[in-house]
Design a protein around this motif. Structure first.
Motif, mmCIF file in Angstrom:
data_model
loop_
_atom_site.group_PDB
_atom_site.id
_atom_site.type_symbol
_atom_site.label_atom_id
_atom_site.label_comp_id
_atom_site.label_asym_id
_atom_site.label_seq_id
_atom_site.Cartn_x
_atom_site.Cartn_y
_atom_site.Cartn_z
ATOM 1 N N ARG A 261 0.470 -0.940 0.300
ATOM 2 C CA ARG A 261 -0.033 0.175 0.291
ATOM 3 C C ARG A 261 0.653 1.161 -0.075
ATOM 4 N NH1 ARG A 261 -4.888 0.884 -2.050
ATOM 5 N NH2 ARG A 261 -4.834 -1.145 -0.836
ATOM 6 N N ALA A 262 1.975 1.393 0.758
ATOM 7 C CA ALA A 262 2.974 2.608 0.712
ATOM 8 C C ALA A 262 3.771 2.699 -0.655
ATOM 9 C CB ALA A 262 3.891 2.339 2.028
ATOM 10 N N ALA A 263 4.585 1.431 -1.224
ATOM 11 C CA ALA A 263 5.021 1.732 -2.376
ATOM 12 C C ALA A 263 3.936 2.081 -3.505
ATOM 13 C CB ALA A 263 5.522 0.457 -2.750
ATOM 14 N N TRP A 264 2.139 1.704 -3.007
ATOM 15 C CA TRP A 264 1.532 2.448 -4.429
ATOM 16 C C TRP A 264 0.973 3.617 -4.297
ATOM 17 C CZ3 TRP A 264 -1.022 1.233 -9.191
ATOM 18 C CH2 TRP A 264 -2.083 1.887 -8.963
ATOM 19 N N GLU B 219 -7.334 -10.835 0.341
ATOM 20 C CA GLU B 219 -7.942 -10.139 -0.355
ATOM 21 C C GLU B 219 -6.450 -8.637 -1.242
ATOM 22 O OE1 GLU B 219 -11.507 -7.155 -1.444
ATOM 23 O OE2 GLU B 219 -12.161 -9.367 -0.109
ATOM 24 N N THR B 220 -7.003 -8.401 -2.692
ATOM 25 C CA THR B 220 -5.818 -7.573 -2.792
ATOM 26 C C THR B 220 -6.629 -6.291 -4.052
ATOM 27 O OG1 THR B 220 -4.800 -8.076 -5.042
ATOM 28 C CG2 THR B 220 -3.758 -8.429 -2.664
ATOM 29 N N GLU B 221 -6.457 -5.548 -4.451
ATOM 30 C CA GLU B 221 -6.843 -4.482 -4.890
ATOM 31 C C GLU B 221 -6.167 -4.984 -5.986
ATOM 32 O OE1 GLU B 221 -9.090 -0.403 -3.411
ATOM 33 O OE2 GLU B 221 -6.527 -0.249 -3.100
ATOM 34 N N GLU C 204 -1.404 -4.343 -2.063
ATOM 35 C CA GLU C 204 -1.632 -5.680 -1.028
ATOM 36 C C GLU C 204 -2.489 -4.334 0.094
ATOM 37 O OE1 GLU C 204 1.074 -9.082 -0.806
ATOM 38 O OE2 GLU C 204 2.234 -7.239 0.078
ATOM 39 N N GLY C 205 -2.944 -4.857 0.783
ATOM 40 C CA GLY C 205 -3.044 -4.212 1.921
ATOM 41 C C GLY C 205 -2.276 -3.739 2.998
ATOM 42 N N LYS C 206 -2.214 -2.622 3.735
ATOM 43 C CA LYS C 206 -1.760 -2.684 5.572
ATOM 44 C C LYS C 206 -1.464 -3.837 6.237
ATOM 45 C CE LYS C 206 -0.242 1.113 8.838
ATOM 46 N NZ LYS C 206 -0.627 1.807 9.252
ATOM 47 N N GLY D 150 0.822 -6.228 4.734
ATOM 48 C CA GLY D 150 0.212 -7.064 3.838
ATOM 49 C C GLY D 150 1.936 -8.143 3.895
ATOM 50 N N PHE D 151 2.507 -8.994 2.961
ATOM 51 C CA PHE D 151 3.322 -9.466 2.722
ATOM 52 C C PHE D 151 4.277 -9.230 2.743
ATOM 53 C CE2 PHE D 151 6.394 -12.602 0.968
ATOM 54 C CZ PHE D 151 7.104 -13.087 1.619
ATOM 55 N N SER D 152 3.872 -7.567 2.451
ATOM 56 C CA SER D 152 5.563 -7.172 1.398
ATOM 57 C C SER D 152 5.403 -6.655 2.912
ATOM 58 C CB SER D 152 5.267 -6.467 0.083
ATOM 59 O OG SER D 152 4.331 -6.688 -0.541
ATOM 60 N N ASP D 153 4.527 -5.290 3.948
ATOM 61 C CA ASP D 153 5.093 -5.133 4.964
ATOM 62 C C ASP D 153 5.597 -6.197 5.959
ATOM 63 O OD1 ASP D 153 3.914 -2.775 4.165
ATOM 64 O OD2 ASP D 153 2.541 -3.426 5.420
ATOM 65 N N LEU D 154 5.415 -7.062 5.669
ATOM 66 C CA LEU D 154 6.525 -8.444 7.094
ATOM 67 C C LEU D 154 7.144 -8.422 6.602
ATOM 68 C CD1 LEU D 154 3.341 -10.800 7.759
ATOM 69 C CD2 LEU D 154 4.392 -9.049 9.114
ATOM 70 N N THR D 155 7.906 -8.708 5.061
ATOM 71 C CA THR D 155 9.164 -8.765 4.999
ATOM 72 C C THR D 155 10.209 -7.855 4.285
ATOM 73 O OG1 THR D 155 8.664 -8.570 2.564
ATOM 74 C CG2 THR D 155 8.548 -11.090 3.559
ATOM 75 N N ARG D 156 9.538 -5.891 4.948
ATOM 76 C CA ARG D 156 9.985 -4.982 5.215
ATOM 77 C C ARG D 156 10.964 -4.649 3.123
ATOM 78 N NH1 ARG D 156 13.677 -5.685 9.269
ATOM 79 N NH2 ARG D 156 12.584 -6.150 11.656
#
Length: 403
Positions: A221-224, A247-249, A271-273, A275-281
Motif C-alpha cells: 500500500r505504501a509503495a502504491w 484480498e488485494t486491489e 496489498e493492504g497494510k 500484508g506480506f510486503s510489509d512483513l518482509t520489509r
C-alpha cells in the motif's frame, strides 16, 4: 490461456525469524554443496506453465523424480509433507519454527537430502524446509512436491527462455543474450532475489523478483501511494498463499519501467497494510506474469537482471469481464471472490456460489494442463452468459469491461 487475475499467489516466504545477518548486497555467500557440470550451458530444462503461471518441471531428489516449481521468491527450498512421507525421509527433530508467508505465518520443519539435480545443477547434502504444499497454489488440481528456492538458485545465472518453455543454469557472469538491464541482488533479510521498478518518476525498491508468483506486479500500500499512479479504475481480487487467502486491489498501469526495460499495460495488485510486503520489509514483488513477456537472465552474483522482449511482450493483460474469480471444485465452479465494481457485484453474486452449467452445458473436466476452461469469464464485453447454479436457479450475466 493463463489468467493472471485467477492465479494463486506464490508459496513464498522468508524463513528467518532471527535478526537478519549483514550480507553483501550484490554478492551472496557461496552455496554449499551446489555445483554445475562442465556442459551446463547445453543442459536446458523443459518446463510447463501451470494455470497459476508458475514454472513446473521435473527434477531428481535422492535419485527419484519429483515435480518442482522454480521459485526465486522462496528463501529456503521446500519439500511437501506428502513427498517427504512418500520418500520416507526423516524429518529432523527440532524446536517448532514458523515462517512468514502470504496469508499468515506457517509451521515448518526440516529434512536432509543426499543429492538433488536438474539441468547442469547438482547439490550434495543440504536440506529442505517441509511445508504443507496445497495444489491451489498452482491454480491446478495437481500438487507439486518441491519449490526450488534462492538458497540453490543464487549459485548461478538463471536463463529463462519463456518462448521456448525452457531454462538453464550458467556460471555467473555469462551473458548469453543482449537486453535491457536492472539491478539484482539477494536481500539481506529475505534471502531472496531483489530488484526495483520505476513508475512515473518514482523508483520503488526493494521488490522481490519471484518466479513462483503468477501475478505480474504486486505493491505494498505504501509503495502504491508513493508511485503516484492514478489508473482509470481499481477493483479487487483474491489470491492464495501458503498461509491462506488474501484480498488485494487490482489495477492496470499503462506504463512502467524495469531498469532500462520499458513496460506497458502492467497488471498491479495492491496489498493492504500489514500484508506480506510489509512483513518482509519490501515494496512488493515482480512475478512471472510479467517476466514471461521476456527472455530473462537472473544473475545476482553479477548484480544484474537482463530482459529481452519475447513473443508476448505486447500482449494485453487478461481482464475479467464477469467480475467473478472462480475455482474448480469437484465438477463445479465455485465463486472465490466477487470483484468490486464488476457486473457480478451489481447482480447479487456472493463468494461461495457454485456454478454447475454455463450456457446450458455442464462444467467440462479438468484438461491435461490441470485446469478447466473458464474463458467465458473474460469474454467479449456485451455478451450475456447463462449460468446455472448448483441449487437449480439460473442467472444471466452480461459481460463488460470495468477496470
Amino acid at each position: 490461456m493463463h489468467h493472471p487475475w485467477l492465479a494463486s499467489l506464490p508459496l513464498l516466504f522468508a524463513a528467518s525469524a532471527a535478526p537478519a545477518q549483514s550480507l553483501p548486497a550484490m554478492l551472496p555467500t557461496p552455496v554449499a554443496g551446489v555445483s554445475l557440470t562442465a556442459d551446463s550451458e547445453a543442459r536446458w530444462v523443459d518446463f510447463t506453465l501451470t494455470p497459476g503461471n508458475q514454472l513446473r518441471f521435473t527434477m531428481l531428489v535422492n535419485g527419484s523424480p519429483a515435480a518442482a516449481i522454480l521459485d526465486t521468491g522462496v528463501s529456503f527450498s521446500v519439500a511437501s509433507q506428502r513427498f517427504v512421507s512418500a520418500a520416507r525421509l526423516e524429518v529432523a527433530r527440532a524446536p517448532a519454527v514458523r515462517a512468514e508467508a502470504i496469508g499468515g505465518a506457517v509451521p515448518i520443519s526440516w529434512v536432509a537430502t543426499r543429492t538433488l539435480g536438474f539441468g547442469g545443477l547438482q547439490r550434495s547434502g543440504g536440506r529442505f524446509a517441509v511445508v504443507d504444499l496445497k495444489a491451489v497454489a498452482t491454480g491446478s488440481a495437481e500438487p507439486v512436491e518441491i519449490l526450488v528456492g534462492s538458497d540453490i538458485l543464487s549459485c548461478c545465472a538463471l536463463d529463462i527462455d519463456f518462448d521456448a518453455s525452457r531454462f538453464r543454469l550458467l556460471p555467473s557472469g555469462r551473458l548469453p543474450f543482449q537486453g535491457a538491464t536492472a539491478p539484482l541482488s539477494v536481500g539481506p533479510r529475505s534471502k531472496v532475489f531483489i530488484s526495483e521498478v520505476t513508475i512515473g518518476d518514482k523508483t520503488l525498491r526493494p521488490l522481490i523478483v519471484d518466479t513462483g508468483d503468477g501475478s505480474s506486479l504486486t505493491l505494498s500500500r505504501a509503495a502504491w501511494a508513493l508511485s503516484g499512479a492514478n489508473p482509470q479504475a481499481v477493483t479487487t481480487a483474491v489470491a492464495f498463499g501458503l498461509g491462506g487467502q488474501i484480498e488485494t486491489e487490482l489495477a492496470i498501469l499503462p506504463s512502467a519501467r524495469l531498469g532500462t526495460q520499458p513496460l506497458s499495460n502492467v497488471e498491479v495488485r495492491i496489498e493492504g497494510k500489514g500484508g506480506f510486503s510489509d512483513l518482509t520489509r519490501t515494496s512488493g514483488r515482480i512475478g512471472s506474469g510479467l517476466l514471461q513477456r521476456y527472455r530473462v537472465l537472473l544473475d545476482p552474483r553479477a548484480g544484474r537482471m537482463v530482459t529481452a522482449p519475447g513473443k508476448a511482450v505486447d500482449q494485453q493483460p487478461v481482464r475479467s469481464t464477469s467480475g467473478l474469480l472462480i475455482g474448480y471444485d469437484n465438477g463445479r465452479l465455485r465463486v472465490l471472490h466477487v470483484m468490486r465494481g464488476g457486473p457480478a457485484a451489481a447482480t447479487g453474486w456472493r463468494a461461495g456460489d457454485q456454478i454447475c452449467t454455463v450456457d446450458g452445458a455442464p462444467i467440462p473436466p479438468i484438461n491435461a494442463g490441470g485446469s478447466v476452461d473458464t474463458g467465458w469469464s473474460a469474454g467479449t464485453p456485451g455478451r450475456t452468459v447463462e449460468l446455472g447454479l448448483c441449487n437449480g436457479t439460473q442467472r444471466r450475466l452480461t459481460l463488460r469491461q470495468f477496470y
